[in-house]
Enzyme design. Structure first.
Site, PDB file in Angstrom:
ATOM      1  N   ARG A 140      96.631 -26.683  39.787  1.00  0.00           N
ATOM      2  CA  ARG A 140      97.942 -27.144  40.302  1.00  0.00           C
ATOM      3  C   ARG A 140      98.665 -28.079  39.334  1.00  0.00           C
ATOM      4  NH1 ARG A 140      95.212 -27.394  45.446  1.00  0.00           N
ATOM      5  NH2 ARG A 140      95.661 -25.465  46.531  1.00  0.00           N
ATOM      6  N   LYS A 162     110.816 -25.253  29.824  1.00  0.00           N
ATOM      7  CA  LYS A 162     110.799 -23.911  30.419  1.00  0.00           C
ATOM      8  C   LYS A 162     109.496 -23.242  30.020  1.00  0.00           C
ATOM      9  CE  LYS A 162     115.616 -22.539  30.906  1.00  0.00           C
ATOM     10  NZ  LYS A 162     116.660 -21.591  30.446  1.00  0.00           N
ATOM     11  N   GLU A 204     118.596 -18.828  16.703  1.00  0.00           N
ATOM     12  CA  GLU A 204     118.719 -19.886  17.729  1.00  0.00           C
ATOM     13  C   GLU A 204     119.387 -21.131  17.125  1.00  0.00           C
ATOM     14  OE1 GLU A 204     118.037 -19.596  20.940  1.00  0.00           O
ATOM     15  OE2 GLU A 204     116.371 -18.201  21.231  1.00  0.00           O
ATOM     16  N   LYS A 246     119.445 -30.130  22.086  1.00  0.00           N
ATOM     17  CA  LYS A 246     118.661 -29.614  23.220  1.00  0.00           C
ATOM     18  C   LYS A 246     118.241 -30.758  24.142  1.00  0.00           C
ATOM     19  CE  LYS A 246     115.807 -26.406  25.204  1.00  0.00           C
ATOM     20  NZ  LYS A 246     115.093 -25.162  25.127  1.00  0.00           N
ATOM     21  N   GLU A 256     118.775 -26.323  34.841  1.00  0.00           N
ATOM     22  CA  GLU A 256     119.800 -25.304  34.584  1.00  0.00           C
ATOM     23  C   GLU A 256     120.714 -25.059  35.784  1.00  0.00           C
ATOM     24  OE1 GLU A 256     118.509 -22.117  31.864  1.00  0.00           O
ATOM     25  OE2 GLU A 256     119.725 -20.787  33.105  1.00  0.00           O
ATOM     26  N   ARG A 260     123.069 -26.751  31.222  1.00  0.00           N
ATOM     27  CA  ARG A 260     121.965 -26.136  30.468  1.00  0.00           C
ATOM     28  C   ARG A 260     122.204 -24.642  30.248  1.00  0.00           C
ATOM     29  NH1 ARG A 260     115.427 -27.244  30.641  1.00  0.00           N
ATOM     30  NH2 ARG A 260     114.934 -25.684  29.060  1.00  0.00           N
ATOM     31  N   ASN A 264     121.937 -20.504  26.938  1.00  0.00           N
ATOM     32  CA  ASN A 264     121.664 -19.068  27.079  1.00  0.00           C
ATOM     33  C   ASN A 264     122.685 -18.201  26.358  1.00  0.00           C
ATOM     34  OD1 ASN A 264     119.380 -19.475  28.683  1.00  0.00           O
ATOM     35  ND2 ASN A 264     120.645 -19.735  30.505  1.00  0.00           N
ATOM     36  N   HIS A 267     121.830 -14.772  25.099  1.00  0.00           N
ATOM     37  CA  HIS A 267     120.577 -14.373  25.740  1.00  0.00           C
ATOM     38  C   HIS A 267     120.752 -13.338  26.849  1.00  0.00           C
ATOM     39  CE1 HIS A 267     119.103 -17.734  23.442  1.00  0.00           C
ATOM     40  NE2 HIS A 267     117.856 -17.557  23.866  1.00  0.00           N
ATOM     41  N   HIS A 271     118.309 -10.709  25.925  1.00  0.00           N
ATOM     42  CA  HIS A 271     117.080 -10.396  26.685  1.00  0.00           C
ATOM     43  C   HIS A 271     117.031  -8.919  27.058  1.00  0.00           C
ATOM     44  CE1 HIS A 271     115.975 -14.726  28.181  1.00  0.00           C
ATOM     45  NE2 HIS A 271     115.516 -14.465  26.980  1.00  0.00           N
ATOM     46  N   HIS A 283     112.609 -11.772  19.510  1.00  0.00           N
ATOM     47  CA  HIS A 283     113.535 -12.534  20.350  1.00  0.00           C
ATOM     48  C   HIS A 283     114.767 -13.017  19.572  1.00  0.00           C
ATOM     49  CE1 HIS A 283     114.750 -15.161  23.650  1.00  0.00           C
ATOM     50  NE2 HIS A 283     114.918 -16.117  22.760  1.00  0.00           N
TER      51      HIS A 283
HETATM   52  P1  NAD Z   1     105.824 -15.962  18.645  1.00  0.00           P
HETATM   53  O1  NAD Z   1     105.272 -17.103  19.374  1.00  0.00           O
HETATM   54  O2  NAD Z   1     105.333 -14.602  19.027  1.00  0.00           O
HETATM   55  O3  NAD Z   1     105.589 -16.177  17.092  1.00  0.00           O
HETATM   56  C1  NAD Z   1     106.020 -15.181  16.195  1.00  0.00           C
HETATM   57  C2  NAD Z   1     104.904 -14.726  15.254  1.00  0.00           C
HETATM   58  O4  NAD Z   1     104.692 -15.742  14.271  1.00  0.00           O
HETATM   59  C3  NAD Z   1     103.552 -14.517  15.925  1.00  0.00           C
HETATM   60  O5  NAD Z   1     102.968 -13.371  15.380  1.00  0.00           O
HETATM   61  C4  NAD Z   1     102.741 -15.747  15.514  1.00  0.00           C
HETATM   62  O6  NAD Z   1     101.373 -15.478  15.424  1.00  0.00           O
HETATM   63  C5  NAD Z   1     103.316 -16.063  14.168  1.00  0.00           C
HETATM   64  N1  NAD Z   1     103.244 -17.469  13.771  1.00  0.00           N
HETATM   65  C6  NAD Z   1     103.559 -18.538  14.519  1.00  0.00           C
HETATM   66  N2  NAD Z   1     103.538 -19.662  13.781  1.00  0.00           N
HETATM   67  C7  NAD Z   1     103.164 -19.287  12.538  1.00  0.00           C
HETATM   68  C8  NAD Z   1     102.980 -19.980  11.323  1.00  0.00           C
HETATM   69  N3  NAD Z   1     103.243 -21.287  11.219  1.00  0.00           N
HETATM   70  N4  NAD Z   1     102.583 -19.284  10.244  1.00  0.00           N
HETATM   71  C9  NAD Z   1     102.391 -17.935  10.308  1.00  0.00           C
HETATM   72  N5  NAD Z   1     102.582 -17.211  11.428  1.00  0.00           N
HETATM   73  C10 NAD Z   1     102.971 -17.884  12.525  1.00  0.00           C
HETATM   74  O7  NAD Z   1     107.420 -15.880  18.772  1.00  0.00           O
HETATM   75  P2  NAD Z   1     108.572 -16.977  18.692  1.00  0.00           P
HETATM   76  O8  NAD Z   1     109.699 -16.299  18.027  1.00  0.00           O
HETATM   77  O9  NAD Z   1     108.092 -18.274  18.201  1.00  0.00           O
HETATM   78  O10 NAD Z   1     108.935 -17.182  20.233  1.00  0.00           O
HETATM   79  C11 NAD Z   1     109.515 -16.164  20.994  1.00  0.00           C
HETATM   80  C12 NAD Z   1     109.240 -16.468  22.455  1.00  0.00           C
HETATM   81  O11 NAD Z   1     109.821 -17.721  22.801  1.00  0.00           O
HETATM   82  C13 NAD Z   1     109.837 -15.444  23.394  1.00  0.00           C
HETATM   83  O12 NAD Z   1     108.877 -15.090  24.343  1.00  0.00           O
HETATM   84  C14 NAD Z   1     110.970 -16.194  24.060  1.00  0.00           C
HETATM   85  O13 NAD Z   1     111.226 -15.745  25.345  1.00  0.00           O
HETATM   86  C15 NAD Z   1     110.446 -17.601  24.047  1.00  0.00           C
HETATM   87  N6  NAD Z   1     111.488 -18.639  24.133  1.00  0.00           N
HETATM   88  C16 NAD Z   1     111.321 -19.602  25.057  1.00  0.00           C
HETATM   89  C17 NAD Z   1     112.260 -20.608  25.171  1.00  0.00           C
HETATM   90  C18 NAD Z   1     112.039 -21.718  26.148  1.00  0.00           C
HETATM   91  O14 NAD Z   1     112.944 -22.536  26.332  1.00  0.00           O
HETATM   92  N7  NAD Z   1     110.887 -21.820  26.755  1.00  0.00           N
HETATM   93  C19 NAD Z   1     113.365 -20.637  24.319  1.00  0.00           C
HETATM   94  C20 NAD Z   1     113.501 -19.622  23.366  1.00  0.00           C
HETATM   95  C21 NAD Z   1     112.544 -18.623  23.285  1.00  0.00           C
HETATM   96  N1  GLY Z   2     116.307 -21.628  25.689  1.00  0.00           N
HETATM   97  C1  GLY Z   2     117.126 -21.918  26.815  1.00  0.00           C
HETATM   98  C2  GLY Z   2     116.737 -23.157  27.536  1.00  0.00           C
HETATM   99  O1  GLY Z   2     115.793 -23.823  27.185  1.00  0.00           O
HETATM  100  O2  GLY Z   2     117.357 -23.504  28.503  1.00  0.00           O
END
Ligand code: NAD
Ligand code: GLY
Length: 376
Positions: A140, A162, A204, A246, A256, A260, A264, A267, A271, A283
């Protein structure tokens, strides 16, 4: 507003003295620091020991990042007298699933992790979202910290709380707002990031310029080589500016309800493109495509001058980011994803439409014909 403390401390890295910036995400008793600087990975143990966040730490990381930095971080924590175990899952968006979440929870339980322990999310946005939701739901809710290792995670996903996983019907459909206790951004780890992933993060980064900061947009236009080649001053300023924006937005509207939503931008279409491509489009690239499509809609609405639209397209192209919805993607499927987007309100699809560089409006009156026109 976040309390920006600027350069808060200096620390030794070999013979070099490096700077570290500390920002605060201001959420009253749930406020937390965001540290940005080179070499911070090696300082996390000492800081966690001082904060006393958990008795034991579960470092959750994808397979690639675990191999690159997992053991090192485990050792850093051990050096500070902290007990830490490493839990790795297969790299890739497919792992942001209920199945992998369940596997990780079982592994934690198998190792006897309890509610007085904590999680360290070491990796990109996939790891941060997955490990963050694991922290939100395991027993939890247990504390967690973010150690983002992609540019995308450093400028966006690690800050703001998020967390969540995808289901077949859409991205991030199961999750929670759950804030970390601290975010540690080590700019050095970007050196190992594949160029494609760096570019995904830059989409981004550009988003922040378009939604909030024309001066930053100009800085991004005139520092392309410096940013792509990770010149320390350029990349540090880039990450700090994004995190500052941010943090301010999240402090104003954590869940949001209103402002906030501007985060997006790109997005809604992004998405849908990402989903329709079965996540073969990463992404950040999908967001770049979405930003162009949503700017075009803004032009159709008479909200954005064609000249400003051209600037958005031009900067994305200058960074070698995609700007068109790929021809091979099924338009029907993209529309289906748009209909199930969790940002929708009472059946209306919400769009963030730029009105100038640095300004946006939220619109629920984009017509099917306008969507069709940008999906052509
Ligand atoms: P990811 O986490 O899949 O990383 C991309 C690739 O890079 C992976 O293969 C990983 O193994 C590799 N990698 C990571 N760090 C590395 C490093 N320092 N050296 C070498 N390789 C490395 O993808 P991402 O682009 O970081 O994140 C995309 C995700 O984030 C999506 O699921 C998206 O929905 C989410 N997201 C969330 C928010 C939020 O507010 N929570 C905001 C934007 C995106
Ligand atoms: N990436 C969008 C948010 O964090 O609200």
């Amino acid at each position: 507003m976040p309390r920006l403390r600027g350069i808060s401390l200096f620390f030794a890295r070999g013979s070099v003295v490096a700077e570290m910036v500390e920002l605060t995400v201001g959420l009253d008793e749930r406020s937390y620091p965001v540290f940005i600087g080179a070499g911070i990975l090696d300082r996390i143990g000492a800081d966690l020991a001082r904060r006393n966040i958990g008795n034991r730490y579960a470092i959750v990381s994808d397979s690639t990042v675990a191999r690159l930095y997992g053991r090192r971080l485990q050792q850093v924590l051990a050096n500070a007298g902290l007990l830490a175990e490493l839990f790795a899952f297969p790299a890739g968006e497919e792992s942001k699933s209920l199945t992998v979440l369940g596997d990780l929870a079982s592994q934690l339980a198998g190792k006897g992790f309890d509610r007085y322990d904590a999680i360290v999310a070491l990796g990109g946005g996939v790891t941060g979202d997955l490990a963050g939701f694991l922290a939100a739901s395991y027993m939890r809710g247990i504390p967690f910290v973010q150690v983002p290792t992609t540019l995308l995670a450093q400028v966006d996903s690690s800050v703001g709380g998020k967390t969540g996983v995808d289901i077949p019907q859409g991205k991030n459909m199961v999750g929670a707002f759950y804030q970390p206790k601290a975010v540690y951004i080590d700019t050095d780890v970007l050196q190992s990031l594949p160029p494609r992933e760096l570019l995904g993060g830059i989409a981004e980064v550009i988003k922040y310029g378009v939604i909030r900061d024309p001066d930053f947009f100009t800085f991004l236009e005139s520092n392309i080589d410096n940013i792509i080649s990770l010149v320390p001053e350029a990349i540090a300023r880039t990450i700090e500016t994004c995190c500052r924006i941010k943090a301010a937005v999240v402090a104003e509207d954590e869940k949001e309800g209103h402002v906030r939503r501007i985060l997006n931008y790109g997005h809604t279409i992004g998405h849908a493109v990402e989903g329709a491509s079965q996540y073969s489009i990463i992404h950040g690239f999908a967001v770049a495509i979405g930003m162009v499509a949503e700017a075009k809609i803004a032009v159709m609405h008479g909200l954005l001058a064609p000249r400003e639209n051209a600037k958005i397209v031009h900067i994305l192209k200058s960074y070698d980011l995609p700007t068109e919805v790929p021809e091979n993607l099924d338009r029907k499927e993209i529309r289906q994803y748009l209909l199930t987007d969790k940002k929708n309100v009472s059946g209306s699809i919400l769009f963030v439409l730029p009105t100038a560089i640095g300004e946006t409006v939220i619109s629920d009156s984009v017509t099917d014909a306008q969507i069709d026109a940008v999906l052509l």
